[in-house]
Structures are given as structure tokens and as C-alpha cells.
Enzyme design. Structure first.
Site, PDB file in Angstrom:
ATOM      1  N   HIS A 105      -9.378   4.163  -0.911  1.00 18.50           N
ATOM      2  CA  HIS A 105      -8.150   3.648  -0.897  1.00 18.50           C
ATOM      3  C   HIS A 105      -7.654   2.875  -1.783  1.00 18.50           C
ATOM      4  CE1 HIS A 105      -4.154   2.352   0.837  1.00 18.50           C
ATOM      5  NE2 HIS A 105      -4.531   1.526   1.607  1.00 18.50           N
TER       6      HIS A 105
ATOM      7  N   CYS B 271       0.728  -1.196  -0.051  1.00 13.12           N
ATOM      8  CA  CYS B 271       0.059   0.077   0.048  1.00 13.12           C
ATOM      9  C   CYS B 271       0.856   1.240   0.040  1.00 13.12           C
ATOM     10  CB  CYS B 271      -1.011  -0.025   1.045  1.00 13.12           C
ATOM     11  SG  CYS B 271      -1.596  -1.677   1.464  1.00 13.12           S
TER      12      CYS B 271
ATOM     13  N   CYS C  36     -12.749   0.954   8.738  1.00 10.69           N
ATOM     14  CA  CYS C  36     -12.003   0.295   7.636  1.00 10.69           C
ATOM     15  C   CYS C  36     -12.003   1.275   6.458  1.00 10.69           C
ATOM     16  CB  CYS C  36     -12.589  -0.999   7.348  1.00 10.69           C
ATOM     17  SG  CYS C  36     -12.514  -2.199   8.754  1.00 10.69           S
TER      18      CYS C  36
ATOM     19  N   LYS D 222     -10.039   6.820   4.568  1.00 16.14           N
ATOM     20  CA  LYS D 222     -11.275   6.108   5.224  1.00 16.14           C
ATOM     21  C   LYS D 222     -12.515   7.041   4.353  1.00 16.14           C
ATOM     22  CE  LYS D 222     -14.306   4.654   7.346  1.00 16.14           C
ATOM     23  NZ  LYS D 222     -15.165   4.581   6.172  1.00 16.14           N
TER      24      LYS D 222
END
Lengths: 382, 130
Positions: free
Chosen positions: A330, A83, A204, A326
Site C-alpha cells: 500500500h 490514500c 494491517c 494487504k
């Protein structure tokens, strides 16, 4: 080393972009960055992507994207650090310009996550396959264990964590590129479905598609492209263990601390000099750990920072003004570059309703896995 | 998982084999060639005690496909008396009772089944000490 500036930026909206492929998103973001700078060429490109291979079956992204961008022949390479791939692409571009190897270098982050791959399994390839994933752990599960360790050691509460999401959605509601520009209440976060205890769905970051690009050149050439270049004054990259079990303190992210220290040292500044920051809030607990490791708050004191307004716009150190991972979304490989774009906009006074007043120094921190890699950049308005 | 890789991992998974650095005493599970603490290369093989204490934990409600039938299940980082830490499921209990400090024993169990080649993959799971 030459001084380096960002002179242009472009990005797609983040979200479920069913009608756009990996290459189309790349071209939209890359063309946006060149148009922003009024440039018509690049010398070199870095393509940050976590797993084109597993998400879409496509590898060899360096030449593919150069070709699709009408630039066949330029140097172009794919870089990967899970990431943190986007942040690492930016760092490679920075190093290449600073070293005097190339003058005009494009750093692009991309990810296409919604084309049908099993996202949970693909993301888990960034964790330790032999020692963790084999036994059934997921990425939310790893961060949940970090959260529980933080709660156990420092007394952080589920409500503290919920406030990170509430705060970032408040910021993201002002961002037209965000996947979920919607505000939530603490009660909504705390009643959302359980993913891995103590983390719920609204702790998440989402599954997203998107691309983001920035164009870099030597500072002494920047005026050819823009009146308001943004200098990259610090860059730091560090690694930590993949396996959570191999860390002395599972509630602390060593790699984030080390990458921050390296970037601060290069820039000759400290955490108290930063006026706006984007940090890697893939899960609410991650923002808490990152602001501690970067030195914005003391170790163990990150829990109440969002609730207290310390990290909100108008607070001491506004964190994730874009909405963060958030709310903004993402698309993993794109995230690091999108963070840099938010700081670029903030330091140029172009952040609209989420503008931080008098922002001169900004920071972006992007991490891979559950903190096994972390890259930090520090930016200064010119 | 390809069967050669699985075979390679049998010593640590079946026998809890770990390594202890003769230089600094650091215990790693599985054994490594180079000590992560002092970079020493003299590593002695040890077998871990099949028990330990939960360092941190979670309950997985959204599992990977291979563990779909087991959710919700508890997972924990467990530290053995030798100081080795390992990731395990914690079973034979109510998952929500698995919290830091819980004493567990490590038992040899089936972990997963590999789809196409039909290999049964074993390892250890933790069980709370009554």
C-alpha cells in the site's frame, strides 16, 4: 460527455524499493503505460500522491514528473486526497478526457514511504489533527475503533477479520508485483503482534514504495493504441467527516456508499452486475465495511464474507484478486491506480493464475483516511 | 504544534465548550460556524457535562512517538449527555476493560508536551466511573 477508455497500464513492483527514488518509480510506471499502448506523447498528466512533501520533502510533483518523463511543457498537476490520491488522479484524468479538453491523459499514483520519515505521523495527517491525533490516536487505532463498533453491533469476530487477510494473501501469492506474495493461516494472523486492539499486525497493510500508471483516451480513438481497451463507465467521489466521533454510526462508511451509488448511477448498473472488485483493505475491517457500503452484502453481514468464500476467487464476487492492499502493498498514493490496473487486467483476461472467468464488469474503490474520502470507478471490457 | 494554534483551541479543550444549533438542536464539539446537519448558522455556545458513555474503543499498542511512554493505552469515542462525541484517552484503569457502554467522567489532564517550545498541552481524559 465522451466515452473514455484505458488503453495502457504500467506499474512498478510494490515493496521496500530502497534503490528507487520517487521520480524513478514514476518514470518506470509512466513509461510502462505508454509502451503498453504504443503511445509516444501525452496531452496532460495527473500525479496522485498523498505526501511527497512529508515522506521525501518533495512537493510540486506535477512539473517535476513531467520534466523527468521528458515531457516538459505538458499540463501536469499533483492531486491529493490522502490514500485516495491515486483514485482521484484517475477520476480527474477521466473527467478531462470525457469533457473533450484533452485526448491522451496519463493518471499516475506514486508514494515513497521508506525514505526515513516517521510513517505513523505522516499517515496521521489524513486524520483530524485537532480533534483526534492530538489525543494520541493512530490510523490503526481509528480502524480498530471501527472494528470494535462493528463487532459490538453486528457480532463480527476477530476470526472473521483474520479471514480477510488470509483470503487476500492467497490471492496475492499469485501476483508477481505483490510486496508479500505469501500465504498465512488464520492462526498466524491471530497470533501476530497487537497493533491496536482488536487489530494485529497481519490485519494491517504494509508500508510500501511503488508507482502505477494508466493511459486514458476517448473510446473512439482507443483502437489506435490497443485491440482491447477497457471502458470507464462510472466514476463517483464522495466525502465524509474526518473525525470518527462526528459519524452517526462508526461501523459504517457513508462516503463509500455515496461514491458507490454515484458510480453505479453513471454506469447504469448495480452491485450484483459486478464480477470482480478491488476495494480499499488498508485494514481487514475496511474490506468488511466497504463490501457492505458498496452493496455486495447487506449492512452488517460483511464479517463472514471472506471466511465463507463469498469474496474469494471462485466465489460470488471475488474481491481483491490482486492481493489487495494487504498482500500487494500500500504505497498510499499509488494504490488507487494499481487497483484500476488489476481490474484492467481482469477485464482483458490477462490476470493469469488469479483470473476471474468471464469478467465483464469490474469495480475499484479507493478511500482516504478512515473513510473521509472515497472514489469508485466501474470498468467494462470492450 | 505552534502556540497560536494551541491558544485558539483552549475554549474547547479547557472548558469543553461546544455548540448547539438553534434550528435542529445538533450539538457539535467544538462549536462550528455552520451546523453540519441543517446548515443553520445560529449556533449557541454550551458547556458539555464532564461525563459520558463509551461508543467504541481500542487499546493502542504501537503509539506515535509523543505517546511512547504511555503505551499501551485505551482510547475511546465518548458521547456526553448532550449528544456530543469526542475522542479521548481512557485512563486510571486496566486498558482492556474499556469497552462500548462503559460510563466515564471527563477530567482535565495534561495531554502532551510540545518538544521545542516546551508548551504543556492540556485537555480532557476519561476515567471510568466507579
Amino acid at each position: 460527455m465522451r466515452e473514455v477508455a484505458i488503453v495502457g497500464a504500467g506499474m512498478t513492483r510494490f515493496g521496500e524499493l530502497w534503490n528507487q527514488s520517487l521520480r524513478q518509480m514514476f518514470v518506470e510506471a509512466a513509461a510502462g503505460a505508454l509502451n503498453d499502448a504504443g503511445a509516444d506523447r501525452v496531452d496532460s498528466m495527473y500525479v496522485g500522491c498523498m505526501s511527497g512533501g512529508q515522506f521525501t520533502g518533495q512537493e510540486h510533483l506535477g512539473p517535476l514528473m513531467a520534466d523527468q518523463f521528458g515531457m516538459t511543457g505538458v499540463a501536469s498537476v499533483h492531486v491529493e486526497s490522502a490514500c485516495a490520491s491515486g483514485g482521484v488522479a484517475l477520476r480527474q484524468a477521466f473527467i478531462e478526457v470525457a469533457a473533450g479538453v484533452s485526448d491522451l491523459v496519463l493518471a499516475v499514483g506514486i508514494e515513497k514511504m521508506t525514505d526515513g520519515a516517521d510513517v505513523t505521523n505522516v499517515l496521521a495527517t489524513a486524520a483530524d489533527q485537532e480533534l483526534e491525533v492530538y489525543y494520541g490516536v493512530t490510523f490503526p487505532g481509528l480502524y480498530a475503533m471501527i472494528a470494535r463498533a462493528h463487532m459490538h453491533t453486528y457480532g463480527t469476530t476477530e476470526e472473521d477479520l483474520a479471514w480477510v487477510s488470509v483470503k487476500n494473501h492467497r490471492h496475492g501469492a499469485k501476483n508477481d508485483k505483490a510486496q508479500f506474495p505469501t500465504e498465512f493461516t488464520v492462526e498466524q494472523v491471530l497470533s501476530s503482534s497487537m497493533v491496536a486492539e482488536p487489530l494485529r499486525l497481519l490485519h494491517c497493510s504494509p508500508v510500501s514504495d511503488g508507482a502505477a500508471a494508466v493511459l486514458l483516451c476517448p473510446l473512439d480513438q482507443a483502437k489506435q493504441y490497443t485491440d482491447r481497451p477497457v471502458k470507464i463507465v462510472g466514476s463517483g467521489l464522495a466525502t465524509g467527516s474526518l473525525a470518527l466521533a462526528d459519524r452517526d454510526d462508526p461501523a459504517f462508511l457513508d462516503s463509500v456508499q455515496k461514491s458507490g451509488e454515484r458510480a453505479f448511477k453513471m454506469a447504469g448498473v448495480g452491485p450484483r452486475d459486478i464480477q470482480v472488485a478491488e476495494v480499499h483493505d488498508c485494514f481487514s475491517i475496511a474490506e468488511v465495511c466497504c463490501i457492505e457500503a458498496l452493496g455486495f452484502v447487506e449492512r452488517g453481514k460483511g464479517g463472514p464474507a471472506a471466511k465463507d468464500g463469498f469474496t474469494a476467487i471462485g466465489g460470488c464476487i471475488p474481491v481483491n484478486t490482486s492481493g489487495g492492499l494487504k498482500a500487494k502493498g500500500h504505497p498510499v498514493g499509488a494504490t488507487g491506480v494499481a487497483q484500476a490496473i488489476e481490474i484492467f487486467r481482469q477485464l482483458r483476461g490477462e490476470a493469469g493464475a488469479r483470473q476471474v472467468e468471464n469478467a465483464r464488469l469490474g469495480l475499484a474503490q479507493n478511500m482516504g483516511g478512515s473513510g473521509a474520502s472515497s472514489v469508485v470507478h466501474i470498468f467494462q471490457g470492450v | 504544534m505552534p502556540s497560536p494554534r494551541y491558544t485558539r483551541e483552549i475554549p474547547s479543550r479547557y472548558r469543553l465548550e461546544a455548540g448547539r444549533c438553534k434550528g435542529c438542536g445538533k450539538v457539535t464539539y467544538p462549536a462550528r460556524t455552520i451546523c453540519p446537519s441543517c446548515r443553520g448558522e445560529e449556533i449557541e455556545k454550551i458547556n458539555l457535562s464532564p461525563r459520558g458513555k463509551v461508543v467504541t474503543s481500542t487499546v493502542i499498542h504501537v503509539p506515535p512517538d509523543d505517546f511512547l511512554m504511555e503505551a499501551p493505552y485505551a482510547m475511546a469515542v465518548v458521547e456526553t449527555p448532550e449528544g456530543a462525541r469526542l475522542m479521548t484517552q481512557v485512563v486510571d484503569c486496566e486498558p482492556s476493560t474499556v469497552l462500548p457502554g462503559l460510563e466515564v467522567s471527563l477530567e482535565f489532564r495534561l495531554i502532551r508536551k510540545e518538544g521545542k517550545s516546551g508548551i504543556l498541552c492540556y485537555g480532557h481524559k476519561a476515567v471510568p466511573v466507579a
